[in-house]
Design a protein around this motif. Structure first.
Motif, PDB file in Angstrom:
ATOM      1  N   PRO A 233      -8.632  30.053  -2.896  1.00 53.29           N
ATOM      2  CA  PRO A 233      -8.025  31.217  -3.284  1.00 53.29           C
ATOM      3  C   PRO A 233      -8.822  32.368  -2.632  1.00 53.29           C
ATOM      4  CG  PRO A 233      -9.101  30.153  -4.967  1.00 53.29           C
ATOM      5  CD  PRO A 233      -9.059  29.261  -3.968  1.00 53.29           C
ATOM      6  N   LEU A 234      -8.533  32.501  -1.636  1.00 51.92           N
ATOM      7  CA  LEU A 234      -9.314  33.599  -0.739  1.00 51.92           C
ATOM      8  C   LEU A 234      -8.572  34.835  -0.736  1.00 51.92           C
ATOM      9  CD1 LEU A 234     -10.650  31.117   2.047  1.00 51.92           C
ATOM     10  CD2 LEU A 234     -11.765  31.494  -0.270  1.00 51.92           C
ATOM     11  N   GLU A 235      -9.298  35.784  -0.385  1.00 54.65           N
ATOM     12  CA  GLU A 235      -8.789  37.195  -0.247  1.00 54.65           C
ATOM     13  C   GLU A 235      -9.689  38.131   0.856  1.00 54.65           C
ATOM     14  OE1 GLU A 235      -6.221  38.893  -1.123  1.00 54.65           O
ATOM     15  OE2 GLU A 235      -5.413  37.487  -2.722  1.00 54.65           O
ATOM     16  N   GLN A 236      -9.151  38.835   1.524  1.00 55.63           N
ATOM     17  CA  GLN A 236      -9.857  39.622   2.544  1.00 55.63           C
ATOM     18  C   GLN A 236     -10.147  41.023   1.952  1.00 55.63           C
ATOM     19  OE1 GLN A 236      -7.564  41.005   6.048  1.00 55.63           O
ATOM     20  NE2 GLN A 236      -9.290  42.314   6.513  1.00 55.63           N
ATOM     21  N   ILE A 237     -11.517  41.198   2.255  1.00 53.99           N
ATOM     22  CA  ILE A 237     -11.965  42.468   1.888  1.00 53.99           C
ATOM     23  C   ILE A 237     -12.205  43.523   3.045  1.00 53.99           C
ATOM     24  CG2 ILE A 237     -14.183  43.843   0.950  1.00 53.99           C
ATOM     25  CD1 ILE A 237     -15.138  41.390  -0.445  1.00 53.99           C
ATOM     26  N   PRO A 238     -11.119  44.470   3.138  1.00 54.02           N
ATOM     27  CA  PRO A 238     -11.198  45.151   4.252  1.00 54.02           C
ATOM     28  C   PRO A 238     -12.207  45.962   4.550  1.00 54.02           C
ATOM     29  CG  PRO A 238      -9.136  45.543   2.899  1.00 54.02           C
ATOM     30  CD  PRO A 238     -10.165  44.890   2.215  1.00 54.02           C
ATOM     31  N   TYR A 239     -12.984  45.741   5.736  1.00 57.55           N
ATOM     32  CA  TYR A 239     -14.090  46.553   6.384  1.00 57.55           C
ATOM     33  C   TYR A 239     -14.162  46.571   7.655  1.00 57.55           C
ATOM     34  CZ  TYR A 239     -19.121  47.505   5.492  1.00 57.55           C
ATOM     35  OH  TYR A 239     -20.121  48.251   5.509  1.00 57.55           O
ATOM     36  N   THR A 240     -13.670  47.779   8.160  1.00 60.30           N
ATOM     37  CA  THR A 240     -13.407  48.111   9.601  1.00 60.30           C
ATOM     38  C   THR A 240     -14.425  47.885  10.674  1.00 60.30           C
ATOM     39  OG1 THR A 240     -12.062  49.951   8.813  1.00 60.30           O
ATOM     40  CG2 THR A 240     -12.776  50.123  10.873  1.00 60.30           C
ATOM     41  N   SER A 241     -15.806  48.042  10.264  1.00 65.47           N
ATOM     42  CA  SER A 241     -16.953  47.988  11.123  1.00 65.47           C
ATOM     43  C   SER A 241     -16.805  46.458  11.651  1.00 65.47           C
ATOM     44  CB  SER A 241     -18.344  48.553  10.908  1.00 65.47           C
ATOM     45  OG  SER A 241     -18.462  48.137   9.434  1.00 65.47           O
ATOM     46  N   LEU A 242     -16.738  45.546  10.576  1.00 67.48           N
ATOM     47  CA  LEU A 242     -16.799  44.194  10.746  1.00 67.48           C
ATOM     48  C   LEU A 242     -15.639  43.683  11.382  1.00 67.48           C
ATOM     49  CD1 LEU A 242     -18.185  41.458  10.373  1.00 67.48           C
ATOM     50  CD2 LEU A 242     -17.008  41.266   8.488  1.00 67.48           C
ATOM     51  N   ASN A 243     -14.493  44.073  11.100  1.00 70.04           N
ATOM     52  CA  ASN A 243     -13.165  43.634  11.698  1.00 70.04           C
ATOM     53  C   ASN A 243     -13.015  43.920  13.223  1.00 70.04           C
ATOM     54  OD1 ASN A 243     -11.397  44.824   8.632  1.00 70.04           O
ATOM     55  ND2 ASN A 243     -12.374  42.917   8.889  1.00 70.04           N
ATOM     56  N   GLU A 244     -13.835  45.032  13.800  1.00 70.09           N
ATOM     57  CA  GLU A 244     -13.845  45.445  15.173  1.00 70.09           C
ATOM     58  C   GLU A 244     -14.751  44.352  15.983  1.00 70.09           C
ATOM     59  OE1 GLU A 244     -15.474  49.248  15.130  1.00 70.09           O
ATOM     60  OE2 GLU A 244     -13.475  50.106  14.684  1.00 70.09           O
ATOM     61  N   GLU A 245     -15.301  43.613  15.440  1.00 67.13           N
ATOM     62  CA  GLU A 245     -16.164  42.303  15.891  1.00 67.13           C
ATOM     63  C   GLU A 245     -15.233  41.068  16.416  1.00 67.13           C
ATOM     64  OE1 GLU A 245     -19.170  42.517  17.105  1.00 67.13           O
ATOM     65  OE2 GLU A 245     -19.494  44.419  16.148  1.00 67.13           O
ATOM     66  N   THR A 246     -15.349  40.644  17.456  1.00 69.40           N
ATOM     67  CA  THR A 246     -14.578  39.469  17.650  1.00 69.40           C
ATOM     68  C   THR A 246     -15.193  38.354  18.433  1.00 69.40           C
ATOM     69  OG1 THR A 246     -14.094  40.180  20.040  1.00 69.40           O
ATOM     70  CG2 THR A 246     -12.477  41.136  18.181  1.00 69.40           C
ATOM     71  N   VAL A 247     -14.706  37.279  18.382  1.00 72.36           N
ATOM     72  CA  VAL A 247     -15.377  35.818  18.945  1.00 72.36           C
ATOM     73  C   VAL A 247     -14.308  35.308  19.842  1.00 72.36           C
ATOM     74  CG1 VAL A 247     -14.478  34.539  17.012  1.00 72.36           C
ATOM     75  CG2 VAL A 247     -16.430  33.817  18.411  1.00 72.36           C
ATOM     76  N   ASP A 248     -14.679  34.907  21.026  1.00 71.18           N
ATOM     77  CA  ASP A 248     -13.561  34.116  21.916  1.00 71.18           C
ATOM     78  C   ASP A 248     -13.663  32.846  21.632  1.00 71.18           C
ATOM     79  OD1 ASP A 248     -13.202  36.728  23.217  1.00 71.18           O
ATOM     80  OD2 ASP A 248     -14.525  36.548  24.673  1.00 71.18           O
ATOM     81  N   ILE A 249     -12.588  32.228  21.725  1.00 72.24           N
ATOM     82  CA  ILE A 249     -12.340  30.682  21.729  1.00 72.24           C
ATOM     83  C   ILE A 249     -12.059  30.234  23.384  1.00 72.24           C
ATOM     84  CG2 ILE A 249     -11.274  28.620  20.626  1.00 72.24           C
ATOM     85  CD1 ILE A 249     -13.097  30.429  18.718  1.00 72.24           C
ATOM     86  N   SER A 250     -12.867  29.479  23.635  1.00 67.63           N
ATOM     87  CA  SER A 250     -12.519  29.176  25.230  1.00 67.63           C
ATOM     88  C   SER A 250     -12.197  27.646  25.609  1.00 67.63           C
ATOM     89  CB  SER A 250     -13.624  29.647  25.966  1.00 67.63           C
ATOM     90  OG  SER A 250     -13.696  31.106  26.141  1.00 67.63           O
ATOM     91  N   LEU A 251     -11.645  27.542  26.568  1.00 66.81           N
ATOM     92  CA  LEU A 251     -11.416  26.046  26.998  1.00 66.81           C
ATOM     93  C   LEU A 251     -12.411  25.830  27.987  1.00 66.81           C
ATOM     94  CD1 LEU A 251      -9.736  23.213  27.297  1.00 66.81           C
ATOM     95  CD2 LEU A 251      -8.291  24.677  29.014  1.00 66.81           C
ATOM     96  N   TYR A 252     -13.296  24.699  28.073  1.00 72.11           N
ATOM     97  CA  TYR A 252     -14.006  24.508  29.260  1.00 72.11           C
ATOM     98  C   TYR A 252     -13.828  23.033  29.722  1.00 72.11           C
ATOM     99  CZ  TYR A 252     -17.151  28.197  27.137  1.00 72.11           C
ATOM    100  OH  TYR A 252     -17.640  29.473  26.608  1.00 72.11           O
ATOM    101  N   TYR A 253     -14.144  23.067  30.980  1.00 72.50           N
ATOM    102  CA  TYR A 253     -13.793  21.766  31.863  1.00 72.50           C
ATOM    103  C   TYR A 253     -14.930  21.599  33.113  1.00 72.50           C
ATOM    104  CZ  TYR A 253     -10.841  25.124  34.194  1.00 72.50           C
ATOM    105  OH  TYR A 253     -10.204  26.327  34.712  1.00 72.50           O
ATOM    106  N   ASN A 254     -15.197  20.536  33.552  1.00 73.64           N
ATOM    107  CA  ASN A 254     -15.778  20.211  34.673  1.00 73.64           C
ATOM    108  C   ASN A 254     -15.023  20.859  35.971  1.00 73.64           C
ATOM    109  OD1 ASN A 254     -17.227  19.140  37.166  1.00 73.64           O
ATOM    110  ND2 ASN A 254     -18.633  18.295  35.498  1.00 73.64           N
TER     111      ASN A 254
END
Length: 317
Positions: free
Chosen positions: A276-297
């Motif tokens: 049972p999770l809820e979001q707490i709106p917080y603009t300064s944090l919501n502007e931070e992002t993380v990239d999910i990347s595909l890596y290969y040789n």
């Protein structure tokens, strides 16, 4: 004999006290002779086999003599201008042909797209839960003969550099020159609490949020230092009383306590169906992002099957 009735025993199976003898026996057999045996069997003659293999008939005959010394049978009997196999040779052919086909299938020298093969993809448990359903559906639609294997990430750079895994999907940045990567998607960060948490009825300010203890997702990787520093600036005096490497553990704890925590948006969407999770709106944090990347040789792009899988995964996201 039906190929499905062939013995399924493998050299790698446990209990192989006869393994040393097996390897000694194989060492004493020139495996090229088996190729010559198959050519003579299939083309029903020494001359025809010599043409196919670009050898002299004399060389083929000598090889057949060597095989006769190994096996208790003449193998081929002259008949007209060609030869006919004995019953024992027919028995050998059933096994040898299957073995040679299996070897060629494993080597996949032509990069054939219709051969079964296992593609290994490394992820963390949380990222795997996000991306593997999408990857599975996309790869199966494009190359249904491929099998997918998902493993955990240890040292990603080593795993890819030493070809211990084909691909890795991760939020960490792998900087080795031998590797290439593509960003699959960018996820924003959310501040999360349980449903009916007291913080939901208050204005989300630093002062109000400092009343509540926080969780911390522990991620390895130098590349995340800058993100950690920015989060510390947003919450300069936050009290972290629980940390874990596992986002599912953190979500379960947030859902059953007054702890609050930071979770990427796509994971929040997934996890809120379990806790049972809820979001707490917080603009300064919501502007931070993380990239999910595909890596290969980079050398993987020389493999047409793996290159196709990489392109399919890119397109899926």
């Amino acid at each position: 004999m039906d190929p499905n009735e062939f013995p399924a025993k493998r050299l790698s199976e446990p209990g192989g006290e006869a393994k040393p003898q097996i390897f000694r026996t194989l060492r004493n057999i020139d495996l090229n002779l088996l190729t010559i045996f198959e050519a003579v069997y299939v083309h029903k003659g020494i001359v025809n086999a010599a043409k196919i293999l670009n050898l002299t008939p004399s060389a083929i005959s000598q090889s057949i003599q060597k095989l006769r010394a190994i096996f208790p049978d003449p193998l081929f009997i002259r008949k007209g201008q060609g030869v006919t196999p004995t019953a024992y040779a027919t028995h050998l052919h059933e096994y040898i042909s299957q073995g040679l086909e299996s070897i060629l299938g494993a080597l996949d020298l032509t990069g054939s797209y219709d051969k079964q093969r296992t593609i290994t993809i490394g992820t963390t448990p949380s990222i795997g839960a996000l991306v593997m359903p999408i990857i599975y559906q996309a790869v199966k639609a494009s190359a249904p003969q491929l099998l997918l294997r998902n493993i955990s990430i240890g040292d990603g750079e080593t795993q890819l550099g030493q070809f211990q895994t084909d691909l890795i999907v991760d939020s960490n940045v792998l900087n080795t020159r031998a590797l290439s990567h593509d960003v699959l998607f960018t996820d924003r960060l959310l501040l999360v609490c349980r449903k009916q948490h007291p913080a939901l009825s208050q204005t989300a300010t630093v002062e109000n949020l400092q009343k509540y203890e926080q969780t911390l997702l522990v991620l390895e990787g130098q590349n995340l230092n800058a993100l950690r520093m920015r989060i510390n600036e947003i919450f300069p005096e936050r009290q972290v009383t629980f940390s874990s490497y596992n986002i599912f553990t953190i979500a379960a704890l947030i859902g059953s306590s007054d702890l609050i925590g930071i979770i990427p948006a796509r994971l929040f969407t997934l996890l809120r169906h379990c806790w049972p999770l809820e979001q707490i709106p917080y603009t300064s944090l919501n502007e931070e992002t993380v990239d999910i990347s595909l890596y290969y040789n980079k050398l993987s792009l020389r493999d047409p099957v793996l290159e196709n899988v990489i392109n399919v995964i890119r397109g899926a996201f």
